[in-house]
Design a protein around this motif. Structure first.
Motif, PDB file in Angstrom:
ATOM      1  N   GLN A  45      39.083  54.162  43.249  1.00 33.07           N
ATOM      2  CA  GLN A  45      38.599  52.785  43.153  1.00 33.07           C
ATOM      3  C   GLN A  45      37.431  52.681  42.174  1.00 33.07           C
ATOM      4  O   GLN A  45      37.384  51.768  41.351  1.00 33.07           O
ATOM      5  N   VAL A  46      36.481  53.618  42.252  1.00 29.04           N
ATOM      6  CA  VAL A  46      35.328  53.603  41.337  1.00 29.04           C
ATOM      7  C   VAL A  46      35.816  53.799  39.906  1.00 29.04           C
ATOM      8  O   VAL A  46      35.422  53.055  38.995  1.00 29.04           O
ATOM      9  N   ALA A  47      36.680  54.782  39.692  1.00 31.74           N
ATOM     10  CA  ALA A  47      37.197  55.045  38.342  1.00 31.74           C
ATOM     11  C   ALA A  47      37.958  53.835  37.813  1.00 31.74           C
ATOM     12  O   ALA A  47      37.755  53.417  36.663  1.00 31.74           O
ATOM     13  N   ASP A  48      38.818  53.238  38.631  1.00 31.48           N
ATOM     14  CA  ASP A  48      39.599  52.071  38.201  1.00 31.48           C
ATOM     15  C   ASP A  48      38.700  50.895  37.849  1.00 31.48           C
ATOM     16  O   ASP A  48      38.939  50.189  36.870  1.00 31.48           O
ATOM     17  N   THR A  49      37.649  50.683  38.647  1.00 35.94           N
ATOM     18  CA  THR A  49      36.729  49.579  38.376  1.00 35.94           C
ATOM     19  C   THR A  49      35.997  49.797  37.060  1.00 35.94           C
ATOM     20  O   THR A  49      35.854  48.863  36.265  1.00 35.94           O
ATOM     21  N   LEU A  50      35.564  51.024  36.805  1.00 39.38           N
ATOM     22  CA  LEU A  50      34.891  51.320  35.537  1.00 39.38           C
ATOM     23  C   LEU A  50      35.840  51.107  34.360  1.00 39.38           C
ATOM     24  O   LEU A  50      35.450  50.561  33.320  1.00 39.38           O
ATOM     25  N   ILE A  51      37.084  51.492  34.521  1.00 37.64           N
ATOM     26  CA  ILE A  51      38.078  51.313  33.458  1.00 37.64           C
ATOM     27  C   ILE A  51      38.348  49.826  33.234  1.00 37.64           C
ATOM     28  O   ILE A  51      38.404  49.372  32.087  1.00 37.64           O
ATOM     29  N   GLU A  52      38.483  49.065  34.318  1.00 41.36           N
ATOM     30  CA  GLU A  52      38.722  47.622  34.208  1.00 41.36           C
ATOM     31  C   GLU A  52      37.583  46.921  33.493  1.00 41.36           C
ATOM     32  O   GLU A  52      37.808  45.948  32.771  1.00 41.36           O
ATOM     33  N   ASP A  53      36.344  47.412  33.710  1.00 39.21           N
ATOM     34  CA  ASP A  53      35.187  46.807  33.043  1.00 39.21           C
ATOM     35  C   ASP A  53      35.230  47.059  31.546  1.00 39.21           C
ATOM     36  O   ASP A  53      34.555  46.384  30.780  1.00 39.21           O
ATOM     37  N   GLY A  54      36.003  48.067  31.103  1.00 44.85           N
ATOM     38  CA  GLY A  54      36.218  48.320  29.689  1.00 44.85           C
ATOM     39  C   GLY A  54      35.080  48.983  28.953  1.00 44.85           C
ATOM     40  O   GLY A  54      35.073  49.030  27.732  1.00 44.85           O
TER      41      GLY A  54
END
Length: 99
Positions: A45-54
């Motif tokens: 979840q943390v990794a995905d959120t950081l990726i989504e933030d771009g």
């Protein structure tokens, strides 16, 4: 099943302190001493959120802040490293990681 040496030493220490077994009222304080660890789902979840933030230059501080927001706890170095490894496995650049 044999316990790892570190865990075996903890069990031995607890048994020495509580030869008759742990009294019921002492379970909660003992569990409070255990450190929280991110689940694999929370790491993702943390990794995905950081990726989504771009943000292409993710560093240790970015990861730690997001872990704190998700868990309402201070992040451990181990959890921050687990998120970094998850990001690297997905091809993300973490060269700014140690900032």
């Amino acid at each position: 099943m044999a316990l790892p040496p570190f865990l075996a030493s903890i069990v031995e220490w607890l048994r020495a302190g509580y030869p008759e077994g742990v009294p019921e009222q002492d379970y909660v304080p003992l569990f409070a001493l255990l450190a929280r660890r991110l689940s694999d789902e929370e790491v993702a979840q943390v990794a995905d959120t950081l990726i989504e933030d771009g943000d292409l230059s993710i560093n240790r501080i970015d990861i730690a802040v997001l872990i704190s927001k998700i868990t309402n706890n201070m992040p451990s170095s181990d959890d921050v490293d687990r998120v970094r490894r998850q990001l690297e496995a997905g091809g993300w650049d973490t060269t700014q990681y140690d900032l």
